[in-house]
Design a protein around this motif. Structure first.
Motif, mmCIF file in Angstrom:
data_model
loop_
_atom_site.group_PDB
_atom_site.id
_atom_site.type_symbol
_atom_site.label_atom_id
_atom_site.label_comp_id
_atom_site.label_asym_id
_atom_site.label_seq_id
_atom_site.Cartn_x
_atom_site.Cartn_y
_atom_site.Cartn_z
ATOM 1 N N PHE A 146 -5.741 3.221 -9.500
ATOM 2 C CA PHE A 146 -5.128 3.368 -8.183
ATOM 3 C C PHE A 146 -4.274 2.155 -7.823
ATOM 4 O O PHE A 146 -3.811 2.045 -6.683
ATOM 5 N N HIS A 147 -4.071 1.250 -8.779
ATOM 6 C CA HIS A 147 -3.266 0.075 -8.488
ATOM 7 C C HIS A 147 -2.538 -0.382 -9.750
ATOM 8 O O HIS A 147 -2.907 -0.014 -10.872
ATOM 9 N N GLY A 178 -9.886 -7.873 -6.436
ATOM 10 C CA GLY A 178 -10.155 -6.950 -5.342
ATOM 11 C C GLY A 178 -9.547 -5.582 -5.583
ATOM 12 O O GLY A 178 -10.187 -4.550 -5.339
ATOM 13 N N LEU A 179 -8.299 -5.544 -6.068
ATOM 14 C CA LEU A 179 -7.654 -4.262 -6.330
ATOM 15 C C LEU A 179 -8.327 -3.540 -7.492
ATOM 16 O O LEU A 179 -8.468 -2.306 -7.469
ATOM 17 N N ALA A 180 -8.752 -4.282 -8.494
ATOM 18 C CA ALA A 180 -9.476 -3.663 -9.610
ATOM 19 C C ALA A 180 -10.792 -3.070 -9.125
ATOM 20 O O ALA A 180 -11.200 -1.978 -9.546
ATOM 21 N N ALA A 181 -11.474 -3.791 -8.222
ATOM 22 C CA ALA A 181 -12.734 -3.278 -7.676
ATOM 23 C C ALA A 181 -12.485 -2.027 -6.838
ATOM 24 O O ALA A 181 -13.298 -1.094 -6.848
ATOM 25 N N VAL A 220 0.856 -1.176 0.000
ATOM 26 C CA VAL A 220 0.000 0.000 0.000
ATOM 27 C C VAL A 220 0.898 1.234 0.000
ATOM 28 O O VAL A 220 1.667 1.449 0.945
ATOM 29 N N GLY A 221 0.806 2.033 -1.052
ATOM 30 C CA GLY A 221 1.536 3.285 -1.115
ATOM 31 C C GLY A 221 0.719 4.384 -0.456
ATOM 32 O O GLY A 221 -0.272 4.854 -1.017
ATOM 33 N N ALA A 222 1.140 4.772 0.744
ATOM 34 C CA ALA A 222 0.470 5.837 1.490
ATOM 35 C C ALA A 222 1.492 6.915 1.811
ATOM 36 O O ALA A 222 1.515 7.463 2.912
ATOM 37 N N ASP A 223 2.331 7.205 0.832
ATOM 38 C CA ASP A 223 3.495 8.073 1.061
ATOM 39 C C ASP A 223 3.284 9.507 0.600
ATOM 40 O O ASP A 223 4.242 10.209 0.276
ATOM 41 N N HIS A 263 -12.526 -4.777 -0.300
ATOM 42 C CA HIS A 263 -12.416 -5.434 -1.598
ATOM 43 C C HIS A 263 -11.330 -6.501 -1.626
ATOM 44 O O HIS A 263 -11.375 -7.401 -2.477
ATOM 45 N N CYS A 264 -10.350 -6.407 -0.728
ATOM 46 C CA CYS A 264 -9.260 -7.392 -0.720
ATOM 47 C C CYS A 264 -9.508 -8.534 0.259
ATOM 48 O O CYS A 264 -8.618 -9.350 0.499
#
Length: 408
Positions: free
Chosen positions: A277-278, A322-325, A159-162, A313-314
């Motif tokens: 977003f992924h 899940g990531l696509a959703a 998860v990129g939360a940077d 979703h994951c």
């Protein structure tokens, strides 16, 4: 069967909420934070009902509401103190299922950390995404410093939360232009010993100011003004006095009380949305995905939404789906909010007297339409509800159960 491993890069509000939500869904989580500590900067955060409902799904909503101040009746003023719009907090709560609440970011960070196992967060750990992985099975890889070398860590999901200037985003989407300067710079202060005022936001020519109170009696204030990118003053408190010292009470008192420092940051926002977003097994949340102007107070709120929707979703077996959703769910909503925030920010940027007079007149006209007119500006934002939770709520004693109360 071993737990799936998640790595979160960034220990801000979005990253820690994602860590809590993924931990609760059964994953082994590691948070890698570049800074030496998680002591947040001295600033407040207003949590609208949408973010509070998201926190309900990870068992934190009621606790945060108990620690926060209900943002009471206030409104929009001009620099002389004339009220342009009076907000009705009861009308807002009735329309959206609850009030807006205000607390220090440090309080929210501390409560999120309390929901994570010891050792989950590693500070002083700058991380570099070396491989985003593949939806079909190849794990993602992250490099972290280890003495004079680097060690690679593998994860089922990264998860990129940077943040606004996300390095993870640049790896995933190197051709995207990223955030751009909004034209405004901001200041934030937290002070003691100043009370006796209604919460307000004040709009002047190319400048705004906001004043609010925390539950413990401290005052939180923010300001924004048109300025060249990168400009800083030798004495930011003196700069605030120069720009706002002749505005209405309590603004001069707040500036005079700001003896513990003034924070200043330029505002960057991402007007051009990302294509997704992924990519592979790596996903973006918060400012890394959709940096927005603070004019709607939704930056942190949308990061919290991202986190719980991602975990939802994951939760199934097909991570790629899940990531696509998650992208399908979050990208259109956040892109709309980024654009709405930018439109309001443009109103803050007006400097000519005719334009400012027209703007203020329209605000006053809105007030005459009734107490609900200003509240309706948050339709489609504050009325959001999280998706149905697909994982169990662990009770404190390990027994099955839920017990989480949600906003209506």
């Amino acid at each position: 069967m071993p737990k799936q491993r998640a790595i979160v890069i960034g220990g801000g509000i979005g990253g820690l909420t994602a860590a809590v939500a993924l931990h609760r869904s059964g994953r082994q989580v590691t948070v890698l934070e570049r800074a030496a500590s998680l002591d947040p900067v001295g600033a407040g955060i207003a949590l609208a009902p949408n973010a509070q409902r998201a926190l309900d799904t990870v068992g934190l909503g009621d606790e945060i509401r108990s620690l926060a101040a209900w943002q009471g009746d206030g409104g929009l003023r001009d620099p002389a103190g004339r009220w342009l719009i009076r907000m009705n907090s009861d009308a807002l709560a009735a329309r959206f299922g609850g009030p807006v609440v205000l607390l220090h970011r440090a309080t929210l960070i501390e409560r999120l950390l309390s929901r994570l196992p010891d050792g989950t967060v590693r500070t002083g750990s700058p991380a570099r995404l070396t491989d985003p992985g593949s939806a079909t099975g190849r794990p993602a890889r992250v490099a972290v410093p280890d003495g004079g070398t680097e060690t690679e860590m593998e994860a089922d999901i990264v998860v990129g939360a940077d943040g606004i200037h996300s390095a993870v985003r640049r790896v995933l989407f190197p051709g995207h232009p990223g955030p751009r300067y909004s034209g405004l710079t901001t200041w934030r202060i937290v002070v003691t010993g100043v009370d006796g005022f209604d919460p307000h936001e004040t709009w002047g020519p190319g400048r705004i100011w906001g004043s609010h109170l925390f539950k413990d009696g401290r005052a939180y204030a923010y300001a924004a003004a048109v300025a060249p990118e990168g400009e800083h003053a030798d004495d930011e408190r003196a700069e605030l006095l120069r720009r706002y010292g002749d505005w209405h009470d309590p603004i001069p008192r707040l500036i005079a009380a700001a003896t513990d420092g003034v924070l200043r940051h330029d505002v960057h926002h991402m007007i051009d949305p990302l294509p997704a977003f992924h990519r592979g097994r790596t996903v973006l949340v918060g400012d890394a995905a959709h940096a927005m102007a603070p004019s709607l107070g939704q930056g942190g709120n949308q990061a919290v939404e991202d986190a719980v929707v991602l975990a939802h979703h994951c939760a199934g077996g097909d991570l790629g789906a899940g990531l696509a959703a998650y992208t399908t769910d979050r990208l259109p909503r956040t892109a709309r909010i980024v654009r709405r925030a930018a439109r309001v920010f443009r109103l803050h940027s007006l400097t000519s007297l005719p334009a400012v007079t027209l703007r203020d007149g329209l605000m006053a006209l809105t007030a005459r339409l009734g107490p609900g007119a200003a509240v309706r500006a948050f339709d489609g934002i504050a009325d959001w509800r999280p998706p149905h939770r697909t994982y169990a709520e662990p009770a404190p004693d390990g027994a099955d159960g839920d017990g989480t109360r949600r906003l209506s």
